[in-house]
Design an enzyme around this catalytic site. Sequence first.
Site: not given
Length: 283
Positions: A31, A33-34, A36-37, A147
Amino acid sequence: MQTHKTIAETRAACRAARQSGKRLALVPTMGALHEGHLSLVRAARTSCDVVAVSIFVNPAQFGPNEDLAKYPRNFERDQLLLEKENVDLLFAPSLEEMYPQGSVTWVTVEGLSHKLDGRSRPGHFRGVTTVVSKLFHIIAPDVAFFGQKDAAQVAVIRRMVRDLNFPVEIVACPIVREPDGLAMSSRNVFLDARQRSQALVLHRSLMQVKNAWEAGETDAAKLAAAGRDEMKKQNSVRLDYFEVVDPDSLDSVTNVANGALVAVAAFVGSTRLIDNILLPRRG
Ligand code: AMP
C-alpha cells in the site's frame, strides 16, 4: 473493482476468472501506492485479462526495531488509485486473516536471503517469501509483477518459484524515479526537505558507477569504489552497503563484463532507502 478482505472470497473470485480462461496477474504491495506501484499495475493490465492487487503491510518482514508501526497507510486513497487503473480485484486482508493464531510455518530461501538487504535486515526475506507464497496460493496468478527497485527481492522470489515449482511467471519492471532521479518509495514521505535532497546521493553514486562503466571500466572493485566515494561526500547519509553482485545469485563479482547488479542501501536520518542499476553484459 471488487475489494475482498477474506481469503475465501478472493479464492472464489480468482478461481472463477481462471475457469473462464482468463490470464490472471498479481501485483503484491504494502500500500501507500505511488507511480512505481502503478507502473506494475499498468504492466499487468497490458499483458493479462484480470489484474489482482494485494495490499498487506506484512509484519513478518519487519525487524523488531524497524518501521512497521509508522509505515505509511492510506487505504482509501490506494483504493481510488487502483479503481482508476481498472484493477479488477483488490485483496486487503487483516493481520488475523493472513496469520491466524498459531501460524508457525515459514518459507525460506537459504543463502540468498542473507545477502544484501537480507544481511542488514535479518529475517526480512523469510517474511517476504512466506507472505508471497501465501499470496500465490490464495490467488494462484499466472503472472506476478515485482519492481526491480527491490532487486534482491526479485532474485529471492525467482529462486523460490523455481525451487518450489510455483506455476507462476515472475516479471520484474523497471524502477520508476522522481524527475531528479530519486527512486520512488513509500518511505520517501518520511524525508523532510533537507533529507529529501540528501537522499539524491544514492542515485548520484549509481550514476558515477554507470559513467565509469560507460568509460570502459569493468573491474567491480573499482566501480564499487567510485560509488562508495560519491556516497562519502554526503556524510549525513549513513551507508549500509554498496555492492556489485551477480543479479541472480547476489554473490559479489570481480568483473562486470557479463553484467552485474549495482545496489546501494543507506540511512537518511532513520529512513532506510535502497536503489540499484543493472549493468548489461558487455558486447
Ligand atoms: P512495496 O509496497 O514497497 O512492498 O512494493 C510493492 C512492489 O512495488 C514491489 O515489487 C516493489 O519492488 C515495487 N516498487 C516499489 N517502488 C518501486 C519503484 N520506484 N519502481 C518500480 N517498482 C517499485
